[in-house]
Design a protein around this motif. Structure first.
Motif, PDB file in Angstrom:
ATOM      1  N   LEU A 113     -80.744  12.683  84.390  1.00 47.31           N
ATOM      2  CA  LEU A 113     -79.377  12.862  84.868  1.00 47.31           C
ATOM      3  C   LEU A 113     -79.362  12.688  86.389  1.00 47.31           C
ATOM      4  CD1 LEU A 113     -78.283  15.989  82.795  1.00 47.31           C
ATOM      5  CD2 LEU A 113     -77.868  13.583  82.280  1.00 47.31           C
ATOM      6  N   LEU A 126     -75.278  20.933  90.611  1.00 47.52           N
ATOM      7  CA  LEU A 126     -74.085  20.134  90.342  1.00 47.52           C
ATOM      8  C   LEU A 126     -73.907  19.885  88.840  1.00 47.52           C
ATOM      9  CD1 LEU A 126     -74.332  17.454  93.195  1.00 47.52           C
ATOM     10  CD2 LEU A 126     -72.893  19.501  93.116  1.00 47.52           C
ATOM     11  N   LEU A 127     -74.606  20.661  88.003  1.00 49.01           N
ATOM     12  CA  LEU A 127     -74.554  20.474  86.556  1.00 49.01           C
ATOM     13  C   LEU A 127     -73.849  21.642  85.879  1.00 49.01           C
ATOM     14  CD1 LEU A 127     -75.439  19.001  83.932  1.00 49.01           C
ATOM     15  CD2 LEU A 127     -77.546  20.364  84.035  1.00 49.01           C
ATOM     16  N   ASN A 183     -77.103  12.995  88.916  1.00 48.46           N
ATOM     17  CA  ASN A 183     -75.774  13.547  89.157  1.00 48.46           C
ATOM     18  C   ASN A 183     -75.508  13.692  90.658  1.00 48.46           C
ATOM     19  OD1 ASN A 183     -77.789  15.571  89.075  1.00 48.46           O
ATOM     20  ND2 ASN A 183     -76.299  17.158  88.668  1.00 48.46           N
ATOM     21  N   LYS A 184     -75.036  12.623  91.247  1.00 45.12           N
ATOM     22  CA  LYS A 184     -74.719  12.615  92.683  1.00 45.12           C
ATOM     23  C   LYS A 184     -73.482  13.454  92.998  1.00 45.12           C
ATOM     24  CE  LYS A 184     -77.876   9.548  93.794  1.00 45.12           C
ATOM     25  NZ  LYS A 184     -79.027   9.894  94.592  1.00 45.12           N
ATOM     26  N   ARG A 185     -72.649  13.664  92.006  1.00 42.28           N
ATOM     27  CA  ARG A 185     -71.459  14.507  92.102  1.00 42.28           C
ATOM     28  C   ARG A 185     -71.511  15.482  90.932  1.00 42.28           C
ATOM     29  NH1 ARG A 185     -70.823  12.307  96.557  1.00 42.28           N
ATOM     30  NH2 ARG A 185     -69.133  10.935  97.150  1.00 42.28           N
ATOM     31  N   ARG A 186     -70.578  16.419  90.882  1.00 37.69           N
ATOM     32  CA  ARG A 186     -70.533  17.387  89.800  1.00 37.69           C
ATOM     33  C   ARG A 186     -70.514  16.673  88.456  1.00 37.69           C
ATOM     34  NH1 ARG A 186     -71.382  21.920  88.217  1.00 37.69           N
ATOM     35  NH2 ARG A 186     -70.881  23.251  89.933  1.00 37.69           N
ATOM     36  N   LEU A 187     -71.401  17.092  87.556  1.00 41.22           N
ATOM     37  CA  LEU A 187     -71.483  16.532  86.204  1.00 41.22           C
ATOM     38  C   LEU A 187     -71.164  17.650  85.216  1.00 41.22           C
ATOM     39  CD1 LEU A 187     -72.213  14.357  84.128  1.00 41.22           C
ATOM     40  CD2 LEU A 187     -74.590  15.081  84.360  1.00 41.22           C
ATOM     41  N   THR A 188     -70.147  17.436  84.417  1.00 42.03           N
ATOM     42  CA  THR A 188     -69.760  18.422  83.414  1.00 42.03           C
ATOM     43  C   THR A 188     -69.996  17.833  82.025  1.00 42.03           C
ATOM     44  OG1 THR A 188     -68.070  19.339  84.880  1.00 42.03           O
ATOM     45  CG2 THR A 188     -67.875  19.850  82.535  1.00 42.03           C
ATOM     46  N   ILE A 217     -83.319  16.291  86.118  1.00 44.40           N
ATOM     47  CA  ILE A 217     -81.968  16.567  86.603  1.00 44.40           C
ATOM     48  C   ILE A 217     -82.052  16.542  88.117  1.00 44.40           C
ATOM     49  CG2 ILE A 217     -80.074  18.227  86.677  1.00 44.40           C
ATOM     50  CD1 ILE A 217     -81.177  19.253  83.932  1.00 44.40           C
ATOM     51  N   GLU A 218     -81.353  15.595  88.718  1.00 45.97           N
ATOM     52  CA  GLU A 218     -81.475  15.413  90.167  1.00 45.97           C
ATOM     53  C   GLU A 218     -81.010  16.645  90.935  1.00 45.97           C
ATOM     54  OE1 GLU A 218     -80.909  11.999  93.496  1.00 45.97           O
ATOM     55  OE2 GLU A 218     -79.644  11.885  91.731  1.00 45.97           O
TER      56      GLU A 218
END
Length: 109
Positions: free
Chosen positions: A94, A79-80, A96-101, A74-75
């Motif tokens: 994952l 943001l997860l 996730n450069k931006r919020r990941l839902t 998980i990067e």
């Protein structure tokens, strides 16, 4: 689900620069996360409950009864967000450069 649905976000990845993205934490914090992730979180011997606790400590919002298997990358855990009863399968990465839902009752593998 349509593009007009507020819960549905459409991103045009052809325009994604890959640089200058929001990382949300300082460089030393990100380095600490990378070190802990590589040396502890991804290992087969770490129980799921401790893996979840470490992810939460680094800012991930994780619901009840979630499973994050070994070798998951998980990067940016801060943001997860994961709903209840969701799983991330072994070997998932994952980025996730931006919020990941991730919603409830979801399996990513």
């Amino acid at each position: 689900m349509s593009a007009a649905d507020p819960s549905h976000v459409v991103r045009d990845l052809s325009r994604f620069p890959g640089t200058g993205t929001f990382r949300g934490r300082s460089r030393p914090y990100r380095i600490l996360w990378m070190a802990v992730s590589e040396t502890v979180v991804m290992k087969w011997w770490l129980p799921n409950r401790i893996r979840i606790s470490i992810l939460r400590w680094f800012g991930a919002e994780i619901g009840r009864s979630c499973i994050v298997r070994k070798r998951v990358r998980i990067e940016f855990p801060w943001l997860l967000s994961m709903g209840d009863h969701s799983w991330i399968g072994e070997g998932v990465w994952l980025i996730n450069k931006r919020r990941l839902t991730i919603g409830s009752n979801v399996c990513i593998s």
